[in-house]
Write a protein that holds these residues in place. Sequence first.
Motif, PDB file in Angstrom:
ATOM      1  N   GLU A   2       0.821  -1.077   0.192  1.00 55.92           N
ATOM      2  CA  GLU A   2      -0.063   0.053   0.116  1.00 55.92           C
ATOM      3  C   GLU A   2       0.878   1.310   0.005  1.00 55.92           C
ATOM      4  O   GLU A   2       0.582   2.205  -0.759  1.00 55.92           O
ATOM      5  CB  GLU A   2      -0.855  -0.131   1.391  1.00 55.92           C
ATOM      6  CG  GLU A   2      -1.947  -1.104   1.072  1.00 55.92           C
ATOM      7  CD  GLU A   2      -1.625  -2.379   1.701  1.00 55.92           C
ATOM      8  OE1 GLU A   2      -2.572  -3.269   1.959  1.00 55.92           O
ATOM      9  OE2 GLU A   2      -0.420  -2.484   2.116  1.00 55.92           O
ATOM     10  N   THR A   3       2.062   1.206   0.799  1.00 55.57           N
ATOM     11  CA  THR A   3       2.874   2.611   0.922  1.00 55.57           C
ATOM     12  C   THR A   3       3.206   2.855  -0.630  1.00 55.57           C
ATOM     13  O   THR A   3       3.656   3.996  -0.701  1.00 55.57           O
ATOM     14  CB  THR A   3       3.944   2.017   1.849  1.00 55.57           C
ATOM     15  OG1 THR A   3       4.623   1.165   1.504  1.00 55.57           O
ATOM     16  CG2 THR A   3       3.267   2.287   3.152  1.00 55.57           C
ATOM     17  N   MET A   8      -1.533   3.429   3.119  1.00 49.77           N
ATOM     18  CA  MET A   8      -1.201   2.507   3.872  1.00 49.77           C
ATOM     19  C   MET A   8      -1.924   1.372   4.411  1.00 49.77           C
ATOM     20  O   MET A   8      -3.268   1.338   3.804  1.00 49.77           O
ATOM     21  CB  MET A   8      -1.056   3.202   5.437  1.00 49.77           C
ATOM     22  CG  MET A   8      -2.245   3.847   6.071  1.00 49.77           C
ATOM     23  SD  MET A   8      -2.100   4.276   7.824  1.00 49.77           S
ATOM     24  CE  MET A   8      -2.389   2.653   8.546  1.00 49.77           C
ATOM     25  N   PRO A   9      -1.511   0.158   4.960  1.00 50.54           N
ATOM     26  CA  PRO A   9      -2.545  -1.111   5.000  1.00 50.54           C
ATOM     27  C   PRO A   9      -3.655  -0.390   5.715  1.00 50.54           C
ATOM     28  O   PRO A   9      -3.538   0.182   6.880  1.00 50.54           O
ATOM     29  CB  PRO A   9      -1.730  -2.008   5.887  1.00 50.54           C
ATOM     30  CG  PRO A   9      -0.138  -1.837   5.752  1.00 50.54           C
ATOM     31  CD  PRO A   9      -0.076  -0.078   5.245  1.00 50.54           C
ATOM     32  N   SER A  14      -2.244  -2.974   9.364  1.00 51.34           N
ATOM     33  CA  SER A  14      -1.223  -2.365  10.195  1.00 51.34           C
ATOM     34  C   SER A  14      -1.104  -2.615  11.521  1.00 51.34           C
ATOM     35  O   SER A  14       0.125  -2.607  12.205  1.00 51.34           O
ATOM     36  CB  SER A  14      -1.021  -0.771  10.062  1.00 51.34           C
ATOM     37  OG  SER A  14      -2.222  -0.110  10.880  1.00 51.34           O
ATOM     38  N   GLN A  15      -2.013  -3.179  12.007  1.00 53.05           N
ATOM     39  CA  GLN A  15      -2.257  -3.736  13.493  1.00 53.05           C
ATOM     40  C   GLN A  15      -1.947  -5.179  13.650  1.00 53.05           C
ATOM     41  O   GLN A  15      -1.509  -5.684  14.507  1.00 53.05           O
ATOM     42  CB  GLN A  15      -3.475  -3.224  14.132  1.00 53.05           C
ATOM     43  CG  GLN A  15      -3.667  -1.754  14.240  1.00 53.05           C
ATOM     44  CD  GLN A  15      -2.697  -0.993  14.885  1.00 53.05           C
ATOM     45  OE1 GLN A  15      -2.287  -1.326  16.125  1.00 53.05           O
ATOM     46  NE2 GLN A  15      -2.108  -0.061  14.282  1.00 53.05           N
ATOM     47  N   ALA A  26       7.665  -6.570  10.250  1.00 55.30           N
ATOM     48  CA  ALA A  26       6.511  -6.043   9.685  1.00 55.30           C
ATOM     49  C   ALA A  26       6.924  -4.726   9.305  1.00 55.30           C
ATOM     50  O   ALA A  26       6.180  -4.246   8.008  1.00 55.30           O
ATOM     51  CB  ALA A  26       5.347  -5.974  10.921  1.00 55.30           C
ATOM     52  N   LYS A  27       7.384  -3.772  10.052  1.00 60.45           N
ATOM     53  CA  LYS A  27       7.656  -2.559   9.675  1.00 60.45           C
ATOM     54  C   LYS A  27       8.270  -2.352   8.202  1.00 60.45           C
ATOM     55  O   LYS A  27       8.059  -1.442   7.333  1.00 60.45           O
ATOM     56  CB  LYS A  27       8.435  -1.721  10.572  1.00 60.45           C
ATOM     57  CG  LYS A  27       7.739  -1.452  11.858  1.00 60.45           C
ATOM     58  CD  LYS A  27       8.282  -0.636  13.108  1.00 60.45           C
ATOM     59  CE  LYS A  27       7.548  -0.323  14.162  1.00 60.45           C
ATOM     60  NZ  LYS A  27       8.710   0.252  15.251  1.00 60.45           N
ATOM     61  N   ILE A  30       5.957  -3.141   5.277  1.00 61.86           N
ATOM     62  CA  ILE A  30       5.150  -2.250   5.109  1.00 61.86           C
ATOM     63  C   ILE A  30       5.827  -0.675   4.497  1.00 61.86           C
ATOM     64  O   ILE A  30       5.313  -0.435   3.574  1.00 61.86           O
ATOM     65  CB  ILE A  30       4.214  -1.981   6.535  1.00 61.86           C
ATOM     66  CG1 ILE A  30       3.442  -2.894   6.625  1.00 61.86           C
ATOM     67  CG2 ILE A  30       3.316  -0.680   6.261  1.00 61.86           C
ATOM     68  CD1 ILE A  30       2.680  -2.891   7.991  1.00 61.86           C
TER      69      ILE A  30
END
Length: 132
Positions: A2-3, A8-9, A14-15, A26-27, A30
């Motif tokens: 998405e970025t 963003m997710p 994102s959670q 994960a960071k 993303i």
Amino acid sequence: VETKWAIMPAAGGSQRLPRIINPSIAKELIFCARVIDGNEARDIGLANYVMKQNSSSDAAYQKALAISRQILVNGPLGVRSAKVSINRGLETDILTGCKIEQLCYAQVIPTKDRIEGLTAFKENRPPKYIGE
């Protein structure tokens, strides 16, 4: 990914992802909009298995059936309680999670299936669960 498109997710992505895998990985996924293959997904704990496709093109389905069969022979109330305990516990801190576990465990104590499981173990035979 998405970025890559300046968004963003969403829908909890994102959670959930940083709760499933290492938050720093994960960071990275993303922030870099990185797509990974099945092997890397397994390596980082996002997938349990990577299946080589079979001639019927249903290798993943067959693996899922095999896992389902392993679950199916276990006490359904115990499996259900464990699922609730794990899922709800992961949404809280460890102490609250342990309290949730205690509550779930208390629900299986008075069941006929628990007695059947213990009796079958004592008699060295497979249990016959009825879901009660």
